[in-house]
Design an enzyme around this catalytic site. Structure first.
Site, PDB file in Angstrom:
ATOM      1  N   ASP A   1       0.865  -1.165   0.000  1.00 37.61           N
ATOM      2  CA  ASP A   1       0.000   0.000   0.000  1.00 37.61           C
ATOM      3  C   ASP A   1       0.917   1.235   0.000  1.00 37.61           C
ATOM      4  O   ASP A   1       2.143   1.132   0.149  1.00 37.61           O
ATOM      5  CB  ASP A   1      -0.966  -0.026   1.202  1.00 37.61           C
ATOM      6  CG  ASP A   1      -2.192   0.834   0.931  1.00 37.61           C
ATOM      7  OD1 ASP A   1      -3.238   0.599   1.547  1.00 37.61           O
ATOM      8  OD2 ASP A   1      -2.098   1.743   0.070  1.00 37.61           O
TER       9      ASP A   1
HETATM   10  C1  GLC Z   1      -4.224   4.348  -0.326  1.00 39.25           C
HETATM   11  C2  GLC Z   1      -5.150   3.212   0.036  1.00 39.25           C
HETATM   12  C3  GLC Z   1      -5.236   2.142  -1.012  1.00 39.25           C
HETATM   13  C4  GLC Z   1      -5.126   2.781  -2.372  1.00 39.25           C
HETATM   14  C5  GLC Z   1      -3.715   3.320  -2.502  1.00 39.25           C
HETATM   15  C6  GLC Z   1      -3.511   4.063  -3.819  1.00 39.25           C
HETATM   16  O1  GLC Z   1      -3.454   4.714   0.781  1.00 39.25           O
HETATM   17  O2  GLC Z   1      -4.931   2.578   1.281  1.00 39.25           O
HETATM   18  O3  GLC Z   1      -6.480   1.462  -0.828  1.00 39.25           O
HETATM   19  O4  GLC Z   1      -5.377   1.819  -3.390  1.00 39.25           O
HETATM   20  O5  GLC Z   1      -3.359   4.176  -1.433  1.00 39.25           O
HETATM   21  O6  GLC Z   1      -4.341   5.167  -3.887  1.00 39.25           O
END
Ligand code: GLC
Length: 742
Positions: free
Chosen positions: A283
């Site tokens: 993430d």
């Molecule tokens: C965010 C979220 C994730 C998302 C990623 C890209 O922090 O936790 O669900 O897909 O970053 O935006």
């Protein structure tokens, strides 16, 4: 070299053979061939993902020379880069690299790209996986036309705590329904990977992110393997079995180990027991955030921990870019591990056809056509209407009769436009908000402006009641009052946890004042989570939970208000009476001193000062008609291993309107090697019946529905007695039977 000589060079003679042969190479052979020609730095480049500089969905790190890094093959993927123009620009940079490896473009297409569907929690209340597959398909058709190869969806986190803002993004509290919806969305998004409208899906956030302590986002998760495997993992396994191309790990630590560096999750379970052959993306920054967790001391150790644990791509932390080459050269990380991670990523690029044509998702004509397809709006309207939950309808003041002449439409969300999109919508370049149907516009479209009166009444937040007199005046002048209130759309979503999940501001006071006029008052509650609204649930005669319904919100609300659509949605997440009850969920264990009623609080598992029951339970939702259940029959009362029991019952529409009922089958394993929930959803059927019509519903009971992960984490059914319950909700049990598994 003169052309004549060129044509007779041996290589040239064999070129047709070679190109024919190269077509015969399997994807794995192509990956191996490419890896053999890559430097260590280029392999690590594939494992590095940057955010484009357009919008950000996490804490931003500015890079000196992103284009240069892309041209040097040091970046494998970009996120938050949308539109054919922008993706083409970056792809052209990537093709200047030595080996011309194309970029992957990823985006949070969570509930639609341009056409915006209801937030996933609302959509889950349709209990209609086939419908959700269609909405994901439309999202993929639109997103793929805009240069996007990969969506970071479906979010499949089970949640039992509405203080957690990301409940809006999931499918509620139940693993059975959550698994069906996970598979449906994966299939919808991916379609046929390799076609130009199939985008890679991403099962996230692996794992147990929804169990954050206190409902506080990013917080610690501590749970037994027993709970993890039986409640939080099943939707991920369903996504994997549906062929999901990627996984995303989660920010939380799980039992003391951050998910990003958790080999138990990513190596033992995902890539080991489940044999997942796609790739895992971290993430946003979660690799580097292991330093904050305290499981590593610096970026060097973070990179070592993550790559060893099976995180293949580093979203935005730069740990891999900065440290992996050193780790390899120091012998801390074998090249084989880099080859495995980079290989998994390259394999997806081959499967998407990006090496054959890096611009195959970059067709402006297709983009224009896909983003203006009226069928998409029609589907969004259908899904939205089917996501609206009728919580209360005293005196059947709903649907609003055609005879009603004046309707007062009051509240801070009546004329809101973008609010209807909810959190995790996509800002599409060059597209304004005019395609979004506000709630006001929806009623104008349906009832005509001359029948509508408007007053804002108050803001969503704040203490200002100066708008109340105008609202009351408008209400007095009308036959019926519809009031639209709720949260702001960005009060739920990522990093949007709330300790008090009440209606903000003076909105409750506004409704209570409107109720004093004696007019029929219909309350629309717009939110990304279950809210607590005890006064309104007690005093308002009619309540529709309208969540955030997306770009067709107004039309869908009008369809339900006026009865064009009979509401059929059922809750997938328990609504607490008060925050003090949280976590609250239907599939709880019985305990040694079960509380079975609120009237007896003596030496049992209850509160002295609050009910133990939710205000509105899992599976709850009303209709404009009524249904009766009868004639429950089991073709046998004993189930042998490998056998099946056929369950039948009759459902009758006993009201005056056609309607759709979601018949729910719950089982209870009364005695087992581990304590089992007092009930678990194990099947459901949606039946649409005309007034007076009956239909026989059939369910099959097999070991698959009885099995659970036992103390040894074996998935198995055990002999014993089972209660079988047929319900209109998890608490409204209409018929009961029992059987024995031999
Ligand atoms: C965010 C979220 C994730 C998302 C990623 C890209 O922090 O936790 O669900 O897909 O970053 O935006």
């Amino acid at each position: 070299m003169n052309l004549k000589r060129l044509f007779f060079q041996p290589a040239f003679l064999f070129l047709p053979l070679f190109s024919a042969f190269s077509q015969q190479l399997t994807v794995d052979q192509k990956v191996a061939d490419l890896l053999s020609r890559m430097t260590l730095e280029e392999k690590i480049g594939q494992m590095n993902q940057y955010n484009d500089d357009w919008i950000a969905t996490g804490p931003v790190t500015l890079d000196a020379d992103k284009a240069g890094q892309i041209r040097n093959g040091q970046v494998g993927s970009l996120l938050n880069c949308v539109g054919t123009a922008r993706t083409r620009k970056w792809q052209e940079e990537a093709l200047k690299s030595r080996l011309k490896i194309p970029l992957l473009f990823g985006q949070d297409v969570i509930h639609g790209y341009k056409t915006t569907f209801p937030i996933p929690l609302a959509e889950s209340c349709t209990w209609d996986p086939e419908l959700l597959k269609k909405s994901a398909r439309v999202a993929a058709v639109e997103a793929s036309s805009a240069g996007i190869h990969w969506t970071f969806a479906p979010m499949v986190d089970i949640a039992r705590d509405p203080r957690w803002g990301r409940v809006m993004e999931g499918s509620g509290e139940d693993p059975y329904l959550g698994s069906l919806i996970a598979a449906a969305r994966v299939t919808g998004f991916q379609g046929t990977l390799g076609s130009t409208d199939g985008i890679m899906a991403c099962a996230k956030h692996f794992a147990a992110y929804g169990a954050a302590v206190g409902g506080r986002d990013y917080n610690t998760v501590d749970m037994s393997d027993y709970l993890l495997w039986n409640v939080y993992l099943p939707p991920f396994l369903a996504a994997k079995n549906a062929g999901v191309a990627t996984f995303m790990n989660s920010f939380n630590d799980l039992n003391g180990v951050p998910a990003t560096g958790n080999a138990y999750l990513q190596r033992y379970i995902l890539k080991g027991r489940w044999k997942f052959d796609g790739f895992v993306v971290s993430d946003w920054g979660s690799i580097g955030e292991m330093i904050n967790h305290g499981s590593v001391k610096d970026g060097y150790e973070a990179a070592l921990s993550a790559v060893t644990a099976g995180s293949d791509m580093d979203m935005e932390s730069r740990s891999y870019k900065n440290h992996l080459a050193t780790l390899v050269k120091e012998g801390k990380v074998p090249v084989a591990l880099i080859d495995e991670a980079a290989g998994r990523i390259l394999k997806k690029k081959f499967e998407l056809g990006l090496f054959d044509d890096p611009f195959r998702f970059c067709d402006p004509e297709r983009e224009k056509k896909a983003l203006s397809n009226p069928d998409h709006a029609r589907l969004a309207r259908e899904v939205a209407a089917k996501s609206i939950v009728l919580l209360k309808n005293e005196g059947e003041i709903l649907p609003v009769p055609e005879s009603v002449r004046k309707i007062a439409f009051i509240g801070p969300l009546v004329k809101a436009v973008k609010q209807n999109k909810g959190f995790w919508d996509v800002e599409v370049p060059g597209v304004d908000s005019s395609f979004i149907v506000s709630q006001w516009q929806g009623l104008v479209n349906r009832a005509g402006a001359d029948r509508l009166l408007y007053a804002e009444g108050c803001k969503i937040e704040g203490t200002d009641k100066s708008g109340f007199p105008e609202a009351l005046r408008v209400a007095e002048a009308a036959d019926v009052v519809v009031v639209s209130i709720g949260e702001r759309r960005d009060l739920s979503g990522e990093a949007k946890s709330r300790a008090n999940i009440t209606l903000p501001g003076v909105q409750t006071d506004l409704v209570l004042e409107l109720l004093k006029t004696g007019k029929p008052v219909i309350v629309l509650i717009n939110a990304g989570r279950p809210l607590v609204f005890p006064e309104l649930s007690a005093k308002a005669p009619a309540i529709l939970y309208t969540w955030w319904l997306g770009s067709e919100a107004g039309n869908a609300i009008a369809d339900v208000l006026f009865g064009t659509v009979n509401p059929s949605a059922r809750l997938t997440l328990s609504f607490p009476v008060s925050v003090g009850q949280i976590p609250i969920y239907y599939n709880y264990y019985n305990t040694g001193r079960p509380a079975t009623t609120d009237s007896n609080r003596f030496y049992n598992s209850s509160y002295l000062d609050e009910s133990i029951w939710p205000k509105y339970e899992f599976g709850y939702g009303l209709s404009y008609t009524t249904f009766a259940y009868s004639d429950l029959k089991l073709d046998r009362k004993e189930l042998d291993a490998g056998g099946k029991i056929t369950v039948t019952l009759k459902v009758t529409n006993t009201g005056k309107r056609a309607g759709t009922e979601t018949v729910q089958l719950y089982l209870r394993d009364k005695v087992a090697s581990m304590v089992r929930p007092v009930k678990e959803l194990k099947d459901f059927a949606k039946v649409t019946l005309a007034p007076g019509e009956s239909q026989t519903v059939t369910f099959l009971i097999t070991d698959e529905k009885l099995a659970f992960y036992n103390a040894r984490l074996e998935f198995a059914a055990e002999p014993g007695e089972f209660d079988l319950m047929i319900g209109a909700s998890s608490r409204d049990i209409r018929l009961k039977e029992s059987f024995t598994r031999n």
